[in-house]
Every structure is written in C-alpha cells, then in structure tokens.
Design an enzyme around this catalytic site. Structure first.
Site, PDB file in Angstrom:
ATOM      1  CE1 TYR A 103      -2.845  -3.066   0.328  1.00 48.08           C
ATOM      2  CE2 TYR A 103      -3.315  -2.451   2.771  1.00 48.08           C
ATOM      3  CZ  TYR A 103      -3.532  -3.233   1.393  1.00 48.08           C
ATOM      4  OH  TYR A 103      -4.558  -4.435   1.638  1.00 48.08           O
ATOM      5  CG  HIS A 140      -0.650  -8.918   0.180  1.00 50.64           C
ATOM      6  ND1 HIS A 140      -0.592  -7.442   0.035  1.00 50.64           N
ATOM      7  CD2 HIS A 140      -2.201  -8.916   0.009  1.00 50.64           C
ATOM      8  CE1 HIS A 140      -1.608  -6.552  -0.031  1.00 50.64           C
ATOM      9  NE2 HIS A 140      -2.670  -7.305  -0.153  1.00 50.64           N
TER      10      HIS A 140
END
Length: 284
Positions: A53, A118
């Site tokens: 992010y 992830h």
C-alpha cells in the site's frame, strides 16, 4: 469493541480500518492521519495495512496517526492491533524477515500483532511459513496468517510445518461476493480460523444498489452500514472497511451497533443470494 479469539488465543477486534491507497498522495496525508487517529479514539483499534500500500506509504501514515493519538491520549502500543502483509515476491525465508523489518521501521514499532502473506506467489509455502515462525519466535510478530487463499491453498498450508498456527485468512467477502460461503468459510469456521473480510462495500459499487439503499433508508442508516453490519453478523468474521475521512470512520463505527433482524437478513439473502455451487476465490 467486540473481539474474537485467534487460534493462539490472542484477541482481535471484529471491526478495523483498512488503509489501501493511503500514503500515495501528499495532499491527502493529513486527512488520512486524522481519520485513522479519530478511528482509534472511537475504539477502532485494529488497523490493516501492507508493504504494497503506497509502497510503504500507508505504514508511514499509520505511524504518524498512532504517534499523534498516543501523545494526545497517553496511549500505549498494546492498545492498537497492527496487521501488515508481505509481498509474494519478498516471501522467501530471508526476504520475509527483511520485509517485516522494513515494515516495523516504517510503522515505528518493534512488533506486529499479525503478519500475512499477501497472496500466493512462486516462493514455496513451507519457506514462507518457516520465516514467519522465525519472526514469531524472535518476538517480531505475535501471529501470522495468509491472504487471498482459497480452500485448496488453506488445506495445503495447514498440512505444512507451522501451518496449524495460521491465524487468519484475509479475503474478498461482501454481499456481492459470497462465493467463500460454499466451502472456504465453513472450512475456516470448522478449524477456528477467522476470516478477515476486505472491501465490504465492493469499492463503493454496493452503494449504487437501489434495493440496498431502500433497506438502509427503512432502517435509518446508510447502505455501507448495512453491508458492514451484515458481515459482522457472520460467525468468526472480521471486517476492515477503509475510511479516509472522519464521517466515514464514524459511520463505520456505528455499523457495529446495527442489529439486523431475521427478516432483514432474509431480505438481503434474496437480494444477494448465497452461492449455489463452488465459486473460485475472487480478488480485487
């Protein structure tokens, strides 16, 4: 804040704040910091992020928000539940450890409450799990888990050394994306592995549904609050909506207190039917 227990016994709040796309634009930085700080003040102490992010920018925003909140409220690190994730291409034995260290530096903390892979990449799962166990033993992370794992992935991971300690699986789950209810969600519930539901309003697309809006209007709330409350009614599910301004943070927190009746849930099932067959895991 209501909480549930991870397999390790550690408690995790059922409602958190997501930070996808935060830390990407300098003009939004103070607004994002203020939103996260306000969320913590309202008791939303679970914050989810990832090295992906903003290429670490979201983690830096969280650090600023926490520092500001801590100074103003004499807050302590253990009052906030921090989750971050490692890129698949960084998920080798040494790469995972190095990535975690970078996340810790950006977050200005010495441990993560939960650290996730992830999504699956080319690195063998056993290697990533070995690294996660090393980090846990070193006190760098309290728990570890995965994200975007379908049923076959979870079964494979659980069969490997360290796999039984997987604390959660973070996946796309909302009224429009109920495929996990066919097999993945029941399997996780059977094995005591909570689901972390990301994108509970389908990146805003759910908010355009007129029938959902009508239900929300009848209940005197917003469509987003109905969508979040519906997820909170599911067994062993954690919800992490993103909120980058104060109003959305307050609305998300209010969703925790929204009690949907059996009739409301039946109406939502008719509007957004559960799966009638196996569905491959969806991702955003």
């Amino acid at each position: 804040m209501k909480a549930i227990a991870l397999p390790s016994g550690q408690s995790i709040p059922v409602l958190g704040m997501g930070t996808w796309q935060m830390g990407e634009r300098s003009r939004d930085r103070q607004t994002e910091i203020n939103a996260l700080k306000h969320g913590i003040e309202l008791g939303i102490t679970l914050i989810d992020t990832a090295e992906m992010y903003g290429e670490g920018g979201a983690e830096e925003v969280i650090a600023e928000a926490f520092t500001s909140w801590s100074k103003a409220n004499a807050g302590r690190r253990e009052q906030v539940f921090l989750v971050s994730k490692v890129y698949p291409h960084n998920a080798s034995r040494q790469g995972t450890i190095a990535a975690c260290e970078r996340s810790l530096r950006r977050l200005k903390t010495d441990y993560l409450d939960l650290y996730l892979l992830h999504w699956r990449g080319s690195v063998p799962l056993f290697e990533t799990l070995a690294a996660l166990q090393t980090l846990q033993q070193a006190g760098k992370i309290r728990d570890y888990g995965v994200s975007n794992f379908d049923l076959s992935d979870m079964q494979e991971a659980r069969s490997l050394p360290g796999g039984e300690s997987i604390a959660t699986n973070q996946v796309l789950y909302n009224l429009m994306r109920r495929g996990i209810e066919w097999d993945l969600l029941p399997w996780c519930q059977q094995h005591g592995v909570p689901i972390m539901a990301y994108s509970p309003v389908e990146q805003g697309r759910l908010l355009k549904n007129r029938q959902l809006a009508a239900i929300a209007e009848r209940l005197g709330v917003t469509s987003a609050q109905v969508a979040i409350a519906w997820l909170l009614h599911q067994d062993n599910v954690i919800v992490i909506p993103k909120a980058s301004d104060l109003a959305h943070v307050e609305q998300n927190r209010a969703a925790l207190d929204l009690k949907l009746s059996a009739a409301d849930l039946h109406e939502l099932d008719a509007l957004f039917p559960p799966p009638s067959r196996p569905v491959a895991l969806e991702m955003l």
